[in-house]
Design a protein around this motif. Structure first.
Motif, PDB file in Angstrom:
ATOM      1  N   PHE A 186       0.793  -1.211  -0.025  1.00  0.00           N
ATOM      2  CA  PHE A 186       0.086  -0.022  -0.151  1.00  0.00           C
ATOM      3  C   PHE A 186       0.709   1.243  -0.061  1.00  0.00           C
ATOM      4  CE2 PHE A 186       0.764  -1.134   4.621  1.00  0.00           C
ATOM      5  CZ  PHE A 186       1.091  -0.023   4.965  1.00  0.00           C
ATOM      6  N   LYS A 187       0.176   2.319  -0.375  1.00  0.00           N
ATOM      7  CA  LYS A 187       0.722   3.520  -0.327  1.00  0.00           C
ATOM      8  C   LYS A 187       0.026   4.644  -0.122  1.00  0.00           C
ATOM      9  CE  LYS A 187       3.586   6.753  -3.649  1.00  0.00           C
ATOM     10  NZ  LYS A 187       4.078   6.599  -4.958  1.00  0.00           N
ATOM     11  N   LYS A 188       0.269   5.853   0.710  1.00  0.00           N
ATOM     12  CA  LYS A 188      -0.413   6.814   0.946  1.00  0.00           C
ATOM     13  C   LYS A 188      -0.434   7.672  -0.297  1.00  0.00           C
ATOM     14  CE  LYS A 188       0.366   7.079   5.913  1.00  0.00           C
ATOM     15  NZ  LYS A 188       0.987   7.939   7.121  1.00  0.00           N
ATOM     16  N   VAL A 189      -1.712   8.523  -0.632  1.00  0.00           N
ATOM     17  CA  VAL A 189      -1.746   9.352  -1.614  1.00  0.00           C
ATOM     18  C   VAL A 189      -2.345  10.606  -1.252  1.00  0.00           C
ATOM     19  CG1 VAL A 189      -1.646   7.664  -3.643  1.00  0.00           C
ATOM     20  CG2 VAL A 189      -3.731   8.243  -2.757  1.00  0.00           C
ATOM     21  N   SER A 190      -2.516  11.656  -2.097  1.00  0.00           N
ATOM     22  CA  SER A 190      -3.183  12.753  -1.328  1.00  0.00           C
ATOM     23  C   SER A 190      -4.419  12.889  -0.814  1.00  0.00           C
ATOM     24  CB  SER A 190      -3.036  14.131  -2.580  1.00  0.00           C
ATOM     25  OG  SER A 190      -3.654  13.635  -3.727  1.00  0.00           O
ATOM     26  N   ARG A 191      -4.633  13.422   0.080  1.00  0.00           N
ATOM     27  CA  ARG A 191      -6.086  13.355   0.716  1.00  0.00           C
ATOM     28  C   ARG A 191      -7.115  14.033   0.157  1.00  0.00           C
ATOM     29  NH1 ARG A 191      -7.810  13.236   7.065  1.00  0.00           N
ATOM     30  NH2 ARG A 191      -9.948  12.803   6.627  1.00  0.00           N
ATOM     31  N   THR A 192      -8.369  13.526  -0.346  1.00  0.00           N
ATOM     32  CA  THR A 192      -9.498  14.332  -0.912  1.00  0.00           C
ATOM     33  C   THR A 192     -10.723  14.004  -0.374  1.00  0.00           C
ATOM     34  OG1 THR A 192     -10.315  15.314  -2.974  1.00  0.00           O
ATOM     35  CG2 THR A 192      -9.839  12.862  -2.434  1.00  0.00           C
ATOM     36  N   HIS A 193     -11.870  14.844  -0.411  1.00  0.00           N
ATOM     37  CA  HIS A 193     -13.094  14.671  -0.120  1.00  0.00           C
ATOM     38  C   HIS A 193     -13.544  13.119  -0.359  1.00  0.00           C
ATOM     39  CE1 HIS A 193     -17.453  14.842   0.791  1.00  0.00           C
ATOM     40  NE2 HIS A 193     -17.073  15.920   1.492  1.00  0.00           N
ATOM     41  N   MET A 194     -14.226  12.688   0.630  1.00  0.00           N
ATOM     42  CA  MET A 194     -14.776  11.151   0.614  1.00  0.00           C
ATOM     43  C   MET A 194     -15.672  10.746  -0.600  1.00  0.00           C
ATOM     44  SD  MET A 194     -17.390  10.460   3.516  1.00  0.00           S
ATOM     45  CE  MET A 194     -17.210   8.569   2.993  1.00  0.00           C
ATOM     46  N   LEU A 195     -16.307  11.691  -1.206  1.00  0.00           N
ATOM     47  CA  LEU A 195     -17.221  11.765  -2.142  1.00  0.00           C
ATOM     48  C   LEU A 195     -16.645  11.984  -3.624  1.00  0.00           C
ATOM     49  CD1 LEU A 195     -20.615  13.496  -0.903  1.00  0.00           C
ATOM     50  CD2 LEU A 195     -19.874  11.031  -0.725  1.00  0.00           C
ATOM     51  N   ALA A 196     -15.250  12.206  -3.540  1.00  0.00           N
ATOM     52  CA  ALA A 196     -14.823  12.320  -4.778  1.00  0.00           C
ATOM     53  C   ALA A 196     -14.407  11.009  -5.535  1.00  0.00           C
ATOM     54  CB  ALA A 196     -13.178  12.987  -4.680  1.00  0.00           C
ATOM     55  N   ARG A 197     -14.053  11.134  -6.660  1.00  0.00           N
ATOM     56  CA  ARG A 197     -13.895   9.882  -7.536  1.00  0.00           C
ATOM     57  C   ARG A 197     -12.589   9.664  -8.159  1.00  0.00           C
ATOM     58  NH1 ARG A 197     -15.675   4.497  -7.686  1.00  0.00           N
ATOM     59  NH2 ARG A 197     -14.568   3.624  -9.503  1.00  0.00           N
ATOM     60  N   TYR A 198     -11.812   8.976  -8.122  1.00  0.00           N
ATOM     61  CA  TYR A 198     -10.454   8.971  -8.885  1.00  0.00           C
ATOM     62  C   TYR A 198     -10.697   8.055 -10.046  1.00  0.00           C
ATOM     63  CZ  TYR A 198      -7.937  10.133  -4.401  1.00  0.00           C
ATOM     64  OH  TYR A 198      -7.482  10.929  -3.521  1.00  0.00           O
ATOM     65  N   HIS A 199     -10.003   8.641 -11.309  1.00  0.00           N
ATOM     66  CA  HIS A 199      -9.774   7.853 -12.436  1.00  0.00           C
ATOM     67  C   HIS A 199      -8.423   7.589 -12.676  1.00  0.00           C
ATOM     68  CE1 HIS A 199     -14.385   8.770 -13.048  1.00  0.00           C
ATOM     69  NE2 HIS A 199     -14.061   9.810 -12.753  1.00  0.00           N
ATOM     70  N   PRO A 200      -8.111   6.204 -12.546  1.00  0.00           N
ATOM     71  CA  PRO A 200      -6.742   6.063 -12.620  1.00  0.00           C
ATOM     72  C   PRO A 200      -6.576   5.982 -13.967  1.00  0.00           C
ATOM     73  CG  PRO A 200      -7.438   4.580 -10.775  1.00  0.00           C
ATOM     74  CD  PRO A 200      -8.739   5.375 -11.579  1.00  0.00           C
ATOM     75  N   PHE A 201      -5.005   6.186 -14.378  1.00  0.00           N
ATOM     76  CA  PHE A 201      -4.625   6.524 -15.741  1.00  0.00           C
ATOM     77  C   PHE A 201      -3.371   5.613 -15.760  1.00  0.00           C
ATOM     78  CE2 PHE A 201      -1.865   8.231 -19.267  1.00  0.00           C
ATOM     79  CZ  PHE A 201      -2.937   8.181 -20.275  1.00  0.00           C
ATOM     80  N   GLU A 202      -3.329   4.686 -16.467  1.00  0.00           N
ATOM     81  CA  GLU A 202      -2.149   3.842 -16.640  1.00  0.00           C
ATOM     82  C   GLU A 202      -1.686   3.480 -18.023  1.00  0.00           C
ATOM     83  OE1 GLU A 202      -3.266   0.050 -13.681  1.00  0.00           O
ATOM     84  OE2 GLU A 202      -4.642   0.693 -15.092  1.00  0.00           O
TER      85      GLU A 202
END
Length: 333
Positions: free
Chosen positions: A295-311
């Motif tokens: 695991f890795k910590k990433v920047s904190r944001t609002h709990m209702l936000a949605r991340y769209h990972p880009f690979e």
């Protein structure tokens, strides 16, 4: 990294880190936009106001606009989509658009069409019946590619509960509707993530308070598929959540009477190629690789936000900020 809206947040360390702001999308028109996710180095966005799809290639700074075909009306039925490239094809892409509808005889069905950038046209309409017991106001989660099939969670928009899984077989060009595991059916969408199971095949990550259950669909000797619970990961033991300190924080207190589940982890995104889930917790946001459990910590944001990972990957020697031919990338404006 990941997109939060149209802003790209890099997560890798130098020298592999993308410069801040480099991949952020510049849109030259207003209106309502919704990300459908990314795959194979492409980002797919639905522009509801213009009733079109935007396929964006950050490396080549190319933006393709595709009109939504007839029969897919967001005002009547929720739509979703996915973008992908065929194996070995770096020039062309395809888009799969899905929706659900009720015909004049009140028969429920899931529909799909496939767009090819090579031909510049949409293929024939594809459909499959679904249960009449499903709510009429159905939506879809973001897609996941497992093997040669795309999968979406079937979601009741009015309650947020999951009612099934939609599969689109890219090779056979057919649709199918699959059931959820009976033990966890009808739970809220935010607790689920479709994924690639250990050893291959379709899997489900399900969050039950601080436990992460990893389910896998298996087929027996008679060809009958069923869900099997594999590993269970205790997130409060895996992640440094400092729960005792958090319980003493007045700011974060929640009462059972309010049925508030804020203290428990939530799913904010999923990177399918690397099998990495983005988790929100009260303390930090984490990425967790579901096989190694790193695991890795990433920047904190609002709990209702949605991340769209880009690979994606780029050729060694071109460097971040250079295209596939080594030329400097410029933003569309």
């Amino acid at each position: 990294g990941f997109f939060e809206g149209f802003r790209f947040q890099p997560t890798m360390d130098p020298p592999n880190r993308v410069p801040d702001g480099h991949f952020s999308v510049r849109i030259d028109t207003g209106g309502m936009f919704r990300n459908f996710g990314s795959r194979h180095g492409l980002l797919l966005t639905f522009h509801g106001t213009g009733n079109q799809l935007l396929v964006w290639d950050p490396f080549n700074v190319a933006q393709h606009r595709v009109a939504v075909p007839p029969g897919f009306d967001e005002k009547k039925h929720f739509i979703s989509g996915a973008v992908y490239r065929a194996a070995g094809d770096i020039q062309h892409f395809q888009v799969v658009l899905v929706s659900a509808e009720t015909d004049e005889l009140q028969h429920r069905q899931v529909i799909a069409r496939v767009y090819s950038s090579e031909t510049g046209a949409w293929g024939d309409r594809i459909s499959t019946p679904c249960s009449s017991k499903l709510p009429t106001n159905m939506g879809f989660s973001l897609s996941v590619l497992v093997g040669h099939s795309l999968y979406w969670l079937f979601v009741d928009i009015s309650t947020g509960r999951v009612d099934g899984i939609v599969e689109f077989d890219l090779e056979m060009q057919i649709l199918a509707v699959k059931p959820m595991p009976v033990d966890i059916a009808k739970e809220k969408q935010g607790k689920f993530q479709l994924m690639r199971a250990e050893g291959g095949g379709l899997g489900i990550l399900f969050l039950l308070k601080f436990s992460a259950q990893l389910w896998k669909m298996e087929t027996d000797s008679d060809g009958v598929a069923s869900w099997v619970l594999g590993r269970t990961v205790e997130l409060d033991k895996l992640l440094p959540l400092n729960l005792e300190e958090e319980e003493n924080s007045e700011e974060e207190e929640c009462s059972e009477e309010e049925d508030n589940e804020f203290p428990f982890p939530g799913i904010q995104g999923f990177a399918e190629y690397n099998n990495v889930v983005f988790l929100w917790t009260h303390i930090h946001n984490f990425t967790v690789q579901l096989e190694s459990l790193q695991f890795k910590k990433v920047s904190r944001t609002h709990m209702l936000a949605r991340y769209h990972p880009f690979e994606s990957a780029y050729a060694a020697g071109t460097g971040i900020g250079g295209g596939h031919d080594g030329t400097k990338l410029l933003h569309n404006t």
